[in-house]
Design a protein around this motif. Structure first.
Motif, PDB file in Angstrom:
ATOM      1  N   LEU A  44       0.828  -1.115  -0.131  1.00  0.00           N
ATOM      2  CA  LEU A  44      -0.151  -0.128  -0.022  1.00  0.00           C
ATOM      3  C   LEU A  44       0.727   1.417  -0.163  1.00  0.00           C
ATOM      4  CD1 LEU A  44      -2.622  -1.182   2.582  1.00  0.00           C
ATOM      5  CD2 LEU A  44      -3.067  -0.703   0.264  1.00  0.00           C
ATOM      6  N   ALA A  45       1.996   1.144   0.621  1.00  0.00           N
ATOM      7  CA  ALA A  45       2.791   2.444   0.723  1.00  0.00           C
ATOM      8  C   ALA A  45       3.316   2.885  -0.394  1.00  0.00           C
ATOM      9  CB  ALA A  45       3.908   2.077   1.701  1.00  0.00           C
ATOM     10  N   ALA A  46       3.611   1.755  -1.435  1.00  0.00           N
ATOM     11  CA  ALA A  46       4.224   2.218  -2.630  1.00  0.00           C
ATOM     12  C   ALA A  46       2.874   2.536  -3.847  1.00  0.00           C
ATOM     13  CB  ALA A  46       4.819   0.917  -3.400  1.00  0.00           C
ATOM     14  N   LEU A  47       1.925   2.494  -3.314  1.00  0.00           N
ATOM     15  CA  LEU A  47       0.516   2.610  -4.306  1.00  0.00           C
ATOM     16  C   LEU A  47       0.415   4.140  -4.144  1.00  0.00           C
ATOM     17  CD1 LEU A  47      -2.154   0.100  -3.905  1.00  0.00           C
ATOM     18  CD2 LEU A  47      -0.360   0.249  -5.656  1.00  0.00           C
ATOM     19  N   SER A  48      -0.379   4.644  -5.314  1.00  0.00           N
ATOM     20  CA  SER A  48      -0.885   5.941  -5.149  1.00  0.00           C
ATOM     21  C   SER A  48      -2.496   5.771  -5.843  1.00  0.00           C
ATOM     22  CB  SER A  48      -0.121   7.072  -6.238  1.00  0.00           C
ATOM     23  OG  SER A  48      -0.137   6.501  -7.580  1.00  0.00           O
ATOM     24  N   GLY A  49      -3.329   6.753  -5.346  1.00  0.00           N
ATOM     25  CA  GLY A  49      -4.627   6.637  -5.880  1.00  0.00           C
ATOM     26  C   GLY A  49      -5.509   6.322  -4.933  1.00  0.00           C
ATOM     27  N   ASP A  50      -6.864   5.948  -5.412  1.00  0.00           N
ATOM     28  CA  ASP A  50      -7.762   5.297  -4.593  1.00  0.00           C
ATOM     29  C   ASP A  50      -7.634   4.017  -3.941  1.00  0.00           C
ATOM     30  OD1 ASP A  50      -9.439   7.583  -5.225  1.00  0.00           O
ATOM     31  OD2 ASP A  50     -10.390   6.391  -6.702  1.00  0.00           O
ATOM     32  N   MET A  51      -6.685   3.036  -4.463  1.00  0.00           N
ATOM     33  CA  MET A  51      -6.580   1.691  -4.149  1.00  0.00           C
ATOM     34  C   MET A  51      -5.674   1.617  -2.804  1.00  0.00           C
ATOM     35  SD  MET A  51      -6.596  -0.622  -7.461  1.00  0.00           S
ATOM     36  CE  MET A  51      -6.410  -2.272  -6.475  1.00  0.00           C
ATOM     37  N   ALA A  52      -4.876   2.932  -2.736  1.00  0.00           N
ATOM     38  CA  ALA A  52      -3.850   3.185  -1.662  1.00  0.00           C
ATOM     39  C   ALA A  52      -4.682   3.372  -0.213  1.00  0.00           C
ATOM     40  CB  ALA A  52      -2.922   4.262  -1.791  1.00  0.00           C
ATOM     41  N   ASN A  53      -5.935   3.823  -0.283  1.00  0.00           N
ATOM     42  CA  ASN A  53      -6.651   4.087   1.164  1.00  0.00           C
ATOM     43  C   ASN A  53      -7.525   3.008   1.319  1.00  0.00           C
ATOM     44  OD1 ASN A  53      -7.393   5.365   3.317  1.00  0.00           O
ATOM     45  ND2 ASN A  53      -7.779   7.359   2.169  1.00  0.00           N
ATOM     46  N   PRO A  54      -7.529   2.035   2.078  1.00  0.00           N
ATOM     47  CA  PRO A  54      -8.440   0.925   1.928  1.00  0.00           C
ATOM     48  C   PRO A  54      -9.815   1.116   2.410  1.00  0.00           C
ATOM     49  CG  PRO A  54      -6.105   0.505   3.191  1.00  0.00           C
ATOM     50  CD  PRO A  54      -5.873   1.731   2.789  1.00  0.00           C
ATOM     51  N   GLU A  55     -10.048   1.790   3.652  1.00  0.00           N
ATOM     52  CA  GLU A  55     -11.204   2.033   3.974  1.00  0.00           C
ATOM     53  C   GLU A  55     -12.066   2.680   2.950  1.00  0.00           C
ATOM     54  OE1 GLU A  55     -14.817   2.818   6.198  1.00  0.00           O
ATOM     55  OE2 GLU A  55     -13.814   4.609   5.005  1.00  0.00           O
ATOM     56  N   PRO A  56     -11.919   3.923   2.435  1.00  0.00           N
ATOM     57  CA  PRO A  56     -12.796   4.259   1.455  1.00  0.00           C
ATOM     58  C   PRO A  56     -13.069   3.601   0.220  1.00  0.00           C
ATOM     59  CG  PRO A  56     -11.130   5.764   1.835  1.00  0.00           C
ATOM     60  CD  PRO A  56     -10.865   4.827   2.900  1.00  0.00           C
ATOM     61  N   PHE A  57     -11.927   2.935  -0.203  1.00  0.00           N
ATOM     62  CA  PHE A  57     -12.010   2.238  -1.536  1.00  0.00           C
ATOM     63  C   PHE A  57     -12.918   1.049  -1.297  1.00  0.00           C
ATOM     64  CE2 PHE A  57     -10.653  -1.141  -4.227  1.00  0.00           C
ATOM     65  CZ  PHE A  57     -10.506  -0.571  -5.435  1.00  0.00           C
ATOM     66  N   LEU A  58     -12.753   0.146  -0.247  1.00  0.00           N
ATOM     67  CA  LEU A  58     -13.464  -0.876   0.363  1.00  0.00           C
ATOM     68  C   LEU A  58     -14.692  -0.567   0.425  1.00  0.00           C
ATOM     69  CD1 LEU A  58     -11.089  -3.155   2.057  1.00  0.00           C
ATOM     70  CD2 LEU A  58     -11.620  -3.454  -0.184  1.00  0.00           C
ATOM     71  N   ARG A  59     -15.310   0.765   1.230  1.00  0.00           N
ATOM     72  CA  ARG A  59     -16.597   1.069   1.575  1.00  0.00           C
ATOM     73  C   ARG A  59     -17.265   1.318   0.117  1.00  0.00           C
ATOM     74  NH1 ARG A  59     -19.127   2.031   5.972  1.00  0.00           N
ATOM     75  NH2 ARG A  59     -17.747   2.017   7.261  1.00  0.00           N
ATOM     76  N   ARG A  60     -16.858   2.008  -0.762  1.00  0.00           N
ATOM     77  CA  ARG A  60     -17.321   2.460  -2.076  1.00  0.00           C
ATOM     78  C   ARG A  60     -17.958   1.222  -2.606  1.00  0.00           C
ATOM     79  NH1 ARG A  60     -13.668   6.344  -2.219  1.00  0.00           N
ATOM     80  NH2 ARG A  60     -12.220   5.165  -3.574  1.00  0.00           N
ATOM     81  N   ALA A  61     -16.813   0.165  -2.712  1.00  0.00           N
ATOM     82  CA  ALA A  61     -17.246  -1.009  -3.431  1.00  0.00           C
ATOM     83  C   ALA A  61     -18.351  -1.912  -2.730  1.00  0.00           C
ATOM     84  CB  ALA A  61     -16.034  -1.897  -3.455  1.00  0.00           C
ATOM     85  N   ALA A  62     -18.378  -1.835  -1.477  1.00  0.00           N
ATOM     86  CA  ALA A  62     -19.498  -2.433  -0.573  1.00  0.00           C
ATOM     87  C   ALA A  62     -20.757  -2.015  -0.686  1.00  0.00           C
ATOM     88  CB  ALA A  62     -18.927  -2.611   0.703  1.00  0.00           C
ATOM     89  N   GLU A  63     -20.496  -0.718  -0.859  1.00  0.00           N
ATOM     90  CA  GLU A  63     -21.816   0.216  -0.916  1.00  0.00           C
ATOM     91  C   GLU A  63     -22.589   0.015  -2.276  1.00  0.00           C
ATOM     92  OE1 GLU A  63     -21.218   3.787   2.468  1.00  0.00           O
ATOM     93  OE2 GLU A  63     -20.609   4.089   0.167  1.00  0.00           O
ATOM     94  N   GLU A  64     -21.550   0.013  -3.381  1.00  0.00           N
ATOM     95  CA  GLU A  64     -22.222  -0.315  -4.577  1.00  0.00           C
ATOM     96  C   GLU A  64     -22.925  -1.384  -4.783  1.00  0.00           C
ATOM     97  OE1 GLU A  64     -20.829   0.020  -9.209  1.00  0.00           O
ATOM     98  OE2 GLU A  64     -19.453   0.731  -7.720  1.00  0.00           O
ATOM     99  N   THR A  65     -22.197  -2.600  -4.244  1.00  0.00           N
ATOM    100  CA  THR A  65     -22.845  -4.126  -4.462  1.00  0.00           C
ATOM    101  C   THR A  65     -24.159  -4.035  -3.629  1.00  0.00           C
ATOM    102  OG1 THR A  65     -20.451  -4.935  -4.736  1.00  0.00           O
ATOM    103  CG2 THR A  65     -22.273  -6.264  -3.750  1.00  0.00           C
TER     104      THR A  65
END
Length: 237
Positions: A199-220
């Motif tokens: 995660l430390a080497a990433l940039s963008g949305d996928m680098a931030n677990p909580e909001p990324f996973l929450r958006r996906a879970a809410e969309e589903t």
């Protein structure tokens, strides 16, 4: 889009087969936490050690780091058995060697359910999938039938296993089923956070677990009664 159907949960053991460390944490780990809390056994099979996944770290360093992170991540959601194959990260090819390795694991562990990653060319929204994901997802589906055929991979010396009832494809743009992960969402986030070096080497949305996973879970969840949910394309075998 149609509403999603609840995933069947009348099974006891699963084998999760994916390409890389972190693949299960970007979508499936909340469901896995729910299932292990129900007393089900889930085991992980990773086709590689993720050695080519960190741009700032040479593969000979990254592989052991990512292996340790995956083991710690699995433990967060109740998974204690994690096996790594040695197919080359970023350069996997579909073929008999990969199918053989996965079929061997299916025969050893004798699961009722096989979980794998998206084998389609794109994700929901048209985002391009990567080659390793497509290769391993397709090989996992085919290996289920390979494992059941006693005349295929006879050299393994393992009894055939035809007891896989379903393959659940995580991240599929053709999701048909879902699992309520409302009570297990926080553990899914914690599981992804164990991949700290990645995660430390990433940039963008996928680098931030909580909001990324929450958006996906809410969309589903919008197709599943409004609850936080993990989606799967369910294939009956």
């Amino acid at each position: 889009m149609d509403d999603l159907t609840p995933m069947p949960e009348d099974w006891q053991s699963a084998l999760a087969v994916v390409a890389h460390p972190d693949d299960l944490e970007y979508g499936a780990s909340g469901a896995i936490a729910r299932w292990t809390d129900q007393g089900k056994t889930v085991r992980y099979l990773l086709a590689c050690r993720g050695e080519a996944g960190i741009d700032t770290m040479p593969p000979e360093e990254a592989g052991p780091v990512r292996e340790r992170e995956q083991v710690a991540s699995a433990a967060v959601v109740g998974v204690s058995e994690v096996e790594f194959l040695d197919h080359p990260d970023g350069m996997m090819t579909y073929g008999l060697p990969l199918r053989r390795d996965i079929a061997a694991a299916i025969r050893r562990h004798r699961p009722d359910l096989v979980i794998t990653g998206n084998h389609h060319e794109t994700y929901h929204g048209g985002f391009l999938n990567m080659a390793d994901h497509r290769v391993v997802g397709t090989a996992a589906i085919d290996a289920v039938r390979d494992a059941a055929n006693r005349w295929v991979f006879r050299d393994l010396g393992l009894e055939p296993w035809g007891g896989v009832r379903h393959v659940a494809v995580s991240g599929s743009p053709l999701a048909t089923h879902a699992v309520d992960i409302t009570e297990h969402f926080d553990r899914s986030v914690a599981s992804l956070r164990e991949h700290a070096a990645y995660l430390a080497a990433l940039s963008g949305d996928m680098a931030n677990p909580e909001p990324f996973l929450r958006r996906a879970a809410e969309e589903t969840g919008r197709r599943f009664g409004g609850r936080l949910a993990a989606g799967f394309e369910l294939l009956d075998m």
